[in-house]
Scaffold this active site. Structure first.
Site, PDB file in Angstrom:
ATOM      1  N   TYR A 176       0.828  -1.201   0.000  1.00  0.00           N
ATOM      2  CA  TYR A 176       0.000   0.000   0.000  1.00  0.00           C
ATOM      3  C   TYR A 176       0.864   1.252   0.000  1.00  0.00           C
ATOM      4  CZ  TYR A 176       1.000   0.980   4.958  1.00  0.00           C
ATOM      5  OH  TYR A 176       1.623   1.292   6.132  1.00  0.00           O
TER       6      TYR A 176
ATOM      7  N   ARG B  49       7.896   4.150  -4.883  1.00  0.00           N
ATOM      8  CA  ARG B  49       8.026   3.175  -3.801  1.00  0.00           C
ATOM      9  C   ARG B  49       7.002   2.048  -3.965  1.00  0.00           C
ATOM     10  NH1 ARG B  49       7.681   5.340   2.251  1.00  0.00           N
ATOM     11  NH2 ARG B  49       5.488   5.462   1.664  1.00  0.00           N
TER      12      ARG B  49
ATOM     13  N   ARG C 131      -7.825 -20.371  -1.750  1.00  0.00           N
ATOM     14  CA  ARG C 131      -6.806 -20.215  -0.716  1.00  0.00           C
ATOM     15  C   ARG C 131      -5.706 -21.273  -0.815  1.00  0.00           C
ATOM     16  NH1 ARG C 131      -5.005 -21.194   4.338  1.00  0.00           N
ATOM     17  NH2 ARG C 131      -4.333 -19.370   5.525  1.00  0.00           N
TER      18      ARG C 131
ATOM     19  N   HIS D  46      -1.177 -21.126  -0.081  1.00  0.00           N
ATOM     20  CA  HIS D  46      -0.081 -20.200   0.208  1.00  0.00           C
ATOM     21  C   HIS D  46       0.717 -19.806  -1.032  1.00  0.00           C
ATOM     22  CE1 HIS D  46      -1.122 -21.422   4.231  1.00  0.00           C
ATOM     23  NE2 HIS D  46      -0.275 -20.558   4.753  1.00  0.00           N
TER      24      HIS D  46
ATOM     25  N   GLU E 273      12.346   2.453  13.978  1.00  0.00           N
ATOM     26  CA  GLU E 273      11.406   3.490  13.540  1.00  0.00           C
ATOM     27  C   GLU E 273      10.132   3.355  14.345  1.00  0.00           C
ATOM     28  OE1 GLU E 273      10.056   2.863   9.491  1.00  0.00           O
ATOM     29  OE2 GLU E 273      10.073   0.690   9.766  1.00  0.00           O
TER      30      GLU E 273
ATOM     31  N   LEU F 224      11.425   1.481   6.943  1.00  0.00           N
ATOM     32  CA  LEU F 224      10.855   1.840   5.654  1.00  0.00           C
ATOM     33  C   LEU F 224      11.505   3.168   5.238  1.00  0.00           C
ATOM     34  CD1 LEU F 224       8.484   1.282   3.561  1.00  0.00           C
ATOM     35  CD2 LEU F 224       7.252   3.038   4.822  1.00  0.00           C
TER      36      LEU F 224
HETATM   37  N1  PLP Z   1       7.736   3.806   8.765  1.00  0.00           N
HETATM   38  C1  PLP Z   1       6.608   3.072   8.744  1.00  0.00           C
HETATM   39  C2  PLP Z   1       6.616   1.718   9.385  1.00  0.00           C
HETATM   40  C3  PLP Z   1       5.447   3.568   8.148  1.00  0.00           C
HETATM   41  O1  PLP Z   1       4.331   2.819   8.131  1.00  0.00           O
HETATM   42  C4  PLP Z   1       5.471   4.861   7.578  1.00  0.00           C
HETATM   43  C5  PLP Z   1       4.275   5.422   6.949  1.00  0.00           C
HETATM   44  O2  PLP Z   1       3.230   4.853   6.941  1.00  0.00           O
HETATM   45  C6  PLP Z   1       6.648   5.608   7.627  1.00  0.00           C
HETATM   46  C7  PLP Z   1       7.772   5.036   8.222  1.00  0.00           C
HETATM   47  C8  PLP Z   1       6.724   6.977   7.041  1.00  0.00           C
HETATM   48  O3  PLP Z   1       6.717   6.907   5.640  1.00  0.00           O
HETATM   49  P1  PLP Z   1       6.189   8.105   4.753  1.00  0.00           P
HETATM   50  O4  PLP Z   1       6.998   9.306   5.133  1.00  0.00           O
HETATM   51  O5  PLP Z   1       6.461   7.678   3.365  1.00  0.00           O
HETATM   52  O6  PLP Z   1       4.752   8.281   5.055  1.00  0.00           O
END
Ligand code: PLP
Length: 287
Positions: free
Chosen positions: A33, A52, A100, A102, A182, A207
Site C-alpha cells: 500500500y 516506492r 486459498r 499459500h 522506527e 521503511l
Molecule cells: N515507517 C513506517 C513503518 C510507516 O508505516 C510509515 C508510513 O506509513 C513511515 C515510516 C513513514 O513513511 P512516509 O513518510 O512515506 O509516510
C-alpha cells in the site's frame, strides 16, 4: 474512508466498496500500500510514492494492477470525488483473488486494487505540533523486510495501541542491538546536543519514508549537519530535540520518550524549522 472508493476498475459508494473474501490481501496480507498526503488541493510527493509502490510490488513479484499513469489519474479522481482538499489518499494492491493456497496463484490472476480518500483537518495537526507528542519504546518484533510497504501491519497495530494506552502518539521499535529502528507508522529522528540531525540509514530496519527523504533535502538546504546512523533510546532521551516524520503527520515534534522529557519539554527549533519549510521541497501535483 470517504464516500467514493475505487475498487477494481469501478468508482463505488462506500457501502458497495467490498472485496472478495478470497482476496489474498484479506487472507494472507499478500499486498502492499501507499498513503499520500493531499495538501491544499495537491497530491504531495506522488512521484516518490508511486516509485516506492513500484519497488514494493517488484519485491513481492506482484504485477501493477493498471499502468502507472492510469493509477495516478485514479488517485486524483478519488480525491476529487470525495472533495478532499486536505487529507490522505490510500492505495492498496494485493496479489488478487484466488482459491486459498499459500503459493502464488496462476500468473494470469489479476492483482486487486483499492483506492480511498479521506479529509483531515490540517489545524488538528498544527495544534498537535505546537504542543509536541509523546512516544514509548517497544521491542522490535517485525520481519526483516520492513523496507517493503506491506499491508501486514499487525506488530505496528499492536505497538500503536500500546502507545495509545500509555497516552502516547507513537511507539518506537528497538531492535536486538538496542537501537531504535522506527515508529509504528513514522520514521524516527533526534537532534543531538551539538545540533546534529540523526536518523537511521534506510538500508536496514526501516521503511524509506518519503517524508524522511524530503526532510533530509530540507535539512540540507538549511545547511544542517546530518548523520544517518542508528541511535539508542538513551541517546534520544538526552537529545536536544526529537521528532517523527510521515505523510500523515509530516514533521511532528516529540517532547516525551517513555515519560522522559526531551530538551526543554517543548517542540524544538530545528524540528519546527523543518516543519515550516517542508512544503518548499515537497512535490505538489494539483488535483
Ligand atoms: N515507517 C513506517 C513503518 C510507516 O508505516 C510509515 C508510513 O506509513 C513511515 C515510516 C513513514 O513513511 P512516509 O513518510 O512515506 O509516510
Amino acid at each position: 474512508m470517504g464516500r467514493i472508493a475505487y475498487v477494481n476498475g469501478r468508482y463505488v459508494h462506500g457501502r458497495d466498496a467490498t472485496v472478495n473474501v478470497e482476496d489474498r490481501g484479506y487472507q494472507f496480507a499478500d499486498g502492499v500500500y501507499e498513503v499520500c498526503e493531499i495538501r491544499d488541493g495537491a497530491l504531495i510527493d506522488m512521484t516518490r510514492h508511486l516509485d516506492r509502490l513500484d519497488r514494493s510490488l517488484r519485491e513481492l513479484e506482484i504485477r501493477w494492477p493498471m499502468d502507472r499513469d492510469a493509477l495516478q489519474i485514479v488517485l486524483g479522481e478519488v480525491a476529487r470525488r470525495n472533495r478532499v482538499h486536505d487529507g490522505l489518499v490510500y492505495v492498496q494492491v494485493t496479489r488478487g483473488v484466488a482459491r486459498r493456497d499459500h503459493v502464488f496463484p496462476s500468473a494470469d490472476t489479476q492483482p486487486a486494487v483499492v483506492v480511498t480518500a479521506k479529509s483531515t483537518d490540517p489545524q488538528v495537526f498544527a495544534n498537535k505540533a505546537k504542543e509536541g507528542v509523546a512516544v514509548i519504546t517497544v521491542p522490535e518484533n517485525r520481519w526483516d523486510r520492513v523496507d517493503i510497504k506491506s499491508i501486514g501491519l499487525l506488530p505496528n497495530v499492536l505497538a500503536r495501541q500500546k502507545a495509545k494506552e500509555a497516552g502516547a502518539a507513537e511507539a518506537w521499535f528497538v531492535d536486538r542491538d538496542g537501537m531504535v529502528t522506527e515508529g509504528g507508522a513514522t520514521n524516527a529522528w533526534i537532534v543531538t546536543p551539538d545540533g546534529k540531525l540523526v536518523t537511521r540509514p534506510a538500508e536496514t530496519g526501516i521503511l524509506r519514508g518519503i517524508t524522511r527523504t524530503v526532510a533530509l533535502e530540507v535539512a540540507e538546504a538549511h545547511d544542517l549537519q546530518i548523520e544517518e546512523r542508528a541511535f539508542t533510546p538513551d541517546e534520544a532521551k538526552s537529545a536536544r530535540e526529537a521528532f517523527m516524520t510521515s505523510a500523515t503527520s509530516m514533521v511532528m515534534p516529540i517532547v516525551r520518550i517513555d515519560g522522559v522529557s526531551i530538551g526543554n519539554g517543548h517542540p524544538g527549533i530545528t524540528t519546527m524549522a523543518l516543519r515550516d519549510s517542508f512544503y518548499d521541497k515537497a512535490e505538489k501535483t494539483l488535483l
